[in-house]
Design an enzyme around this catalytic site. Structure first.
Site, PDB file in Angstrom:
ATOM      1  N   HIS A 309       0.856  -1.199   0.000  1.00 46.86           N
ATOM      2  CA  HIS A 309       0.000   0.000   0.000  1.00 46.86           C
ATOM      3  C   HIS A 309       0.884   1.239   0.000  1.00 46.86           C
ATOM      4  O   HIS A 309       1.931   1.263   0.617  1.00 46.86           O
ATOM      5  CB  HIS A 309      -0.905   0.014   1.239  1.00 46.86           C
ATOM      6  CG  HIS A 309      -2.088   0.904   1.075  1.00 46.86           C
ATOM      7  ND1 HIS A 309      -2.037   2.244   1.336  1.00 46.86           N
ATOM      8  CD2 HIS A 309      -3.337   0.663   0.634  1.00 46.86           C
ATOM      9  CE1 HIS A 309      -3.210   2.786   1.100  1.00 46.86           C
ATOM     10  NE2 HIS A 309      -4.024   1.850   0.655  1.00 46.86           N
ATOM     11  N   ASP A 369      -7.844  -5.364  -0.300  1.00 47.20           N
ATOM     12  CA  ASP A 369      -8.255  -6.236  -1.408  1.00 47.20           C
ATOM     13  C   ASP A 369      -7.823  -7.683  -1.245  1.00 47.20           C
ATOM     14  O   ASP A 369      -8.164  -8.520  -2.088  1.00 47.20           O
ATOM     15  CB  ASP A 369      -7.676  -5.689  -2.720  1.00 47.20           C
ATOM     16  CG  ASP A 369      -8.308  -4.357  -3.085  1.00 47.20           C
ATOM     17  OD1 ASP A 369      -7.572  -3.408  -3.399  1.00 47.20           O
ATOM     18  OD2 ASP A 369      -9.549  -4.258  -3.014  1.00 47.20           O
TER      19      ASP A 369
HETATM   20  C1  SDX Z   1      -6.149  -0.055  -3.076  1.00 49.59           C
HETATM   21  O1  SDX Z   1      -4.385   4.457  -2.179  1.00 49.59           O
HETATM   22  C2  SDX Z   1      -5.349   3.845  -1.561  1.00 49.59           C
HETATM   23  O2  SDX Z   1      -5.780   4.231  -0.496  1.00 49.59           O
HETATM   24  C3  SDX Z   1      -5.916   2.629  -2.306  1.00 49.59           C
HETATM   25  C4  SDX Z   1      -6.934   1.792  -1.556  1.00 49.59           C
HETATM   26  C5  SDX Z   1      -8.241   2.545  -1.305  1.00 49.59           C
HETATM   27  O3  SDX Z   1      -8.954   2.180  -0.368  1.00 49.59           O
HETATM   28  O4  SDX Z   1      -8.568   3.445  -2.132  1.00 49.59           O
HETATM   29  O5  SDX Z   1      -6.392   1.361  -0.320  1.00 49.59           O
HETATM   30  C6  SDX Z   1      -7.323   0.550  -2.375  1.00 49.59           C
HETATM   31  O6  SDX Z   1      -5.900   0.270  -4.200  1.00 49.59           O
HETATM   32  C7  SDX Z   1      -5.264  -1.003  -2.330  1.00 49.59           C
HETATM   33  C8  SDX Z   1      -4.028  -1.486  -3.161  1.00 49.59           C
HETATM   34  C9  SDX Z   1      -4.493  -2.578  -4.116  1.00 49.59           C
HETATM   35  N1  SDX Z   1      -3.414  -2.952  -5.060  1.00 49.59           N
HETATM   36  C10 SDX Z   1      -2.763  -4.103  -4.930  1.00 49.59           C
HETATM   37  O7  SDX Z   1      -2.934  -4.895  -4.007  1.00 49.59           O
HETATM   38  C11 SDX Z   1      -1.806  -4.399  -6.077  1.00 49.59           C
HETATM   39  C12 SDX Z   1      -0.481  -4.942  -5.516  1.00 49.59           C
HETATM   40  N2  SDX Z   1       0.206  -3.872  -4.793  1.00 49.59           N
HETATM   41  C13 SDX Z   1       1.106  -3.031  -5.499  1.00 49.59           C
HETATM   42  O8  SDX Z   1       0.995  -2.937  -6.845  1.00 49.59           O
HETATM   43  C14 SDX Z   1       1.585  -1.823  -4.717  1.00 49.59           C
HETATM   44  O9  SDX Z   1       1.865  -2.243  -3.447  1.00 49.59           O
HETATM   45  C15 SDX Z   1       0.675  -0.604  -4.657  1.00 49.59           C
HETATM   46  C16 SDX Z   1       0.226  -0.181  -6.009  1.00 49.59           C
HETATM   47  C17 SDX Z   1      -0.520  -0.899  -3.813  1.00 49.59           C
HETATM   48  C18 SDX Z   1       1.458   0.521  -3.995  1.00 49.59           C
HETATM   49  O10 SDX Z   1       2.456   0.884  -4.901  1.00 49.59           O
HETATM   50  P1  SDX Z   1       3.602   1.938  -4.508  1.00 49.59           P
HETATM   51  O11 SDX Z   1       3.266   2.655  -3.250  1.00 49.59           O
HETATM   52  O12 SDX Z   1       3.901   2.737  -5.733  1.00 49.59           O
HETATM   53  O13 SDX Z   1       4.816   1.016  -4.136  1.00 49.59           O
HETATM   54  P2  SDX Z   1       5.829   0.422  -5.189  1.00 49.59           P
HETATM   55  O14 SDX Z   1       5.085  -0.204  -6.325  1.00 49.59           O
HETATM   56  O15 SDX Z   1       6.856   1.450  -5.486  1.00 49.59           O
HETATM   57  O16 SDX Z   1       6.470  -0.759  -4.318  1.00 49.59           O
HETATM   58  C19 SDX Z   1       7.570  -0.507  -3.447  1.00 49.59           C
HETATM   59  C20 SDX Z   1       8.408  -1.789  -3.520  1.00 49.59           C
HETATM   60  C21 SDX Z   1       8.838  -2.161  -4.949  1.00 49.59           C
HETATM   61  O17 SDX Z   1      10.007  -2.939  -4.850  1.00 49.59           O
HETATM   62  P3  SDX Z   1      11.475  -2.208  -4.984  1.00 49.59           P
HETATM   63  O18 SDX Z   1      11.412  -1.347  -6.229  1.00 49.59           O
HETATM   64  O19 SDX Z   1      11.629  -1.395  -3.715  1.00 49.59           O
HETATM   65  O20 SDX Z   1      12.441  -3.361  -5.071  1.00 49.59           O
HETATM   66  O21 SDX Z   1       7.605  -2.903  -3.065  1.00 49.59           O
HETATM   67  C22 SDX Z   1       7.445  -3.826  -4.132  1.00 49.59           C
HETATM   68  C23 SDX Z   1       7.739  -3.074  -5.406  1.00 49.59           C
HETATM   69  O22 SDX Z   1       8.184  -3.989  -6.435  1.00 49.59           O
HETATM   70  N3  SDX Z   1       6.030  -4.252  -4.087  1.00 49.59           N
HETATM   71  C24 SDX Z   1       5.614  -5.489  -4.248  1.00 49.59           C
HETATM   72  C25 SDX Z   1       4.231  -5.441  -4.070  1.00 49.59           C
HETATM   73  N4  SDX Z   1       3.850  -4.193  -3.813  1.00 49.59           N
HETATM   74  C26 SDX Z   1       4.983  -3.453  -3.824  1.00 49.59           C
HETATM   75  N5  SDX Z   1       6.286  -6.638  -4.541  1.00 49.59           N
HETATM   76  C27 SDX Z   1       5.527  -7.752  -4.642  1.00 49.59           C
HETATM   77  N6  SDX Z   1       4.164  -7.779  -4.475  1.00 49.59           N
HETATM   78  C28 SDX Z   1       3.506  -6.651  -4.186  1.00 49.59           C
HETATM   79  N7  SDX Z   1       2.186  -6.674  -4.036  1.00 49.59           N
END
Ligand code: SDX
Length: 434
Positions: A309, A369
């Protein structure tokens, strides 16, 4: 008290500027850069808005480190345990919990606007039967702007409030009809004798050929799902609604833009993607560790859907509530064996991930989710309707933010700038010389 400021110095020019530091009721302070460009010609750069507050808001507060979520100061745990979705809608829109009289009249107002204009049915028949219900919902909600445009004066507070009521009231009907159209069953009209959640299940599952009574446990589970999904400050879809609404666009069109943004698997579409992932794992000969390693491997785009998140760097409080709800439904014998298996896989994934250095270091926890789809499956709601459920619940959050923004006379059109990296000026070259 002396003004709290920060000094910015450009060490190329040696010029400095004092910037005010803004103090919210709670949460991070912010440097006010609203006049920076005007005074210095400098822009700020923050793709993805990792460090940017876009507005002041009284509606919802998140504390990502503590795993706190409060609607108008009331914790999500207390609202989910003791509240109803209608009183949560009243709270988010009006700022206070309603007394009995206020709640009854609000429920009446919503109840008597759940019908759709009969011509709205024709929008559905324009879609293929296999259209994703989110595509249908975007189209039909956008079409509401064709029915409520002429007399909608968004400068008028009462018109704005009326638009909020219409959207809260009509979303369950639109959502249920998206499902009915997809599976070829006749549209079911709202029943004014049923509660909001019960009415939705009625429009989803009742048939002309047999009576349908929603299970009280499922009705309460749906209420909790609606409450926990209702708002979440400036997430992508709410920011989309605010940006679209800032041009003074029709509120129904602005909400349709929010639905489109929510659809993405990085946002609300993650509930559908998370269950697809759990089903893939359940059918795979590989074990959970294989998928955990795959999620860590940057050479592929597999992610643990429902994990991580932007704000929560601890357990999403909503995920905890929804996980417990999963257990209640399964322990109550209201879920099929395959749903229990998916929950077991989810719990194992969570356990392994939360002990894995990759996830711990990046503070990746289950979010709203991760478990919600298992509840939807136990309700008989198909995978492609999961994000429609999220949109139905988040409508109150979207329209409350729109209402707050449009009620602020300091609101201006949102128009970010950019850092241009394209070609510098060059003259046109005639075709014969290219
Ligand atoms: C919702 O914003 C809100 O409030 C949203 C929400 C709401 O109520 O409106 O809470 C609802 O959208 C919840 C999130 C649902 N999405 C997912 O579950 C999809 C999987 N999660 C990711 O795609 C990610 O965690 C996000 C999109 C939720 C957050 O993305 P960020 O903040 O841009 O973080 P990032 O992608 O830069 O990740 C940071 C690191 C990265 O690795 P490094 O570059 O540091 O090596 O964490 C890793 C990412 O690769 N990472 C994950 C991961 N999520 C982040 N690695 C594996 N699996 C994951 N799920």
């Amino acid at each position: 008290m002396a003004k709290n400021t920060a000094t910015l110095t450009d060490n190329e020019t040696g010029e400095s500027i004092e910037l005010n530091i803004l103090h919210p009721t709670q949460g991070p302070k912010a440097i006010d850069v609203s006049q920076l460009y005007k005074k210095t010609g400098l822009l700020t750069y923050d793709p993805g808005f990792m460090s940017t507050a876009s507005c002041w808001s009284d509606i919802t507060y998140l504390d990502g480190d503590q795993g706190l979520l409060e609607y108008r100061g009331y914790s999500i745990d207390q609202l989910a345990e003791k509240g109803s979705f209608m009183e949560t809608c009243y709270l988010l829109l009006n700022g206070e919990l309603p007394n009995k009289e206020e709640l009854d009249s609000f429920i009446n107002l919503v109840t008597y606007h759940t019908m759709l204009h009969e011509q709205m049915k024709r929008f559905y028949s324009g879609f293929r039967r296999d259209a994703h219900p989110m595509a249908t919902m975007v189209g039909v909600v956008g079409a509401l702007s064709a029915f409520y445009h002429e007399y909608m004066d968004i400068a008028d507070e009462k018109d704005r409030y009326d638009a909020a009521i219409l959207l809260i009231a009509k979303m369950p009907t639109i959502a249920a009809w998206s499902y009915r159209y997809a599976n070829g069953t006749p549209f079911v009209y709202p029943n004014n004798n049923l509660s909001y959640a019960e009415n939705f299940l009625h429009m989803m599952f009742s048939l002309p050929s047999e009576k349908y009574i929603a299970s009280p446990i499922m009705v309460r589970a749906l209420e909790v799902i609606l409450i926990t999904h209702a708002d979440h400050e400036q997430n992508a879809s709410t920011s989309t609604v605010r940006l679209a609404g800032s041009s003074e666009a029709n509120p129904f069109a602005a909400i349709a833009a929010g639905i489109a943004s929510l659809w993405g698997p990085a946002h609300g579409g993650a509930n559908e993607a998370a269950v697809k992932m759990l089903i893939e794992i359940s059918k795979s000969k590989e074990d959970v560790d294989y998928f955990i390693e795959k999620a860590k491997d940057k050479t592929n785009n597999f992610r643990l859907m429902g994990f991580g998140h932007r704000v929560y760097k601890s357990y999403d409080p909503r995920a905890k509530i929804i996980r417990d709800l999963c257990h209640q439904i399964i322990d109550g014998g209201l879920a099929k064996e395959e749903h229990k298996e998916l929950l077991d896989i989810a719990m194992t994934l969570e356990k392994v991930a939360l002990e894995d250095e990759y996830f711990v270091k990046r503070k990746l926890y289950p979010n709203v989710d991760f478990y919600s789809g298992i509840i939807f499956l136990s309700m008989g709601i198909p995978l492609n309707m999961f994000t429609v459920m999220f949109a139905m619940a988040r409508t109150i959050g979207w329209i409350s933010h729109w209402h707050e923004m449009m009620g602020d006379n300091k609101t201006r059109i949102s128009r970010p700038r950019q850092l241009y990296t394209g070609k510098s000026h060059r003259d046109y070259v005639p075709l014969a010389k290219r």
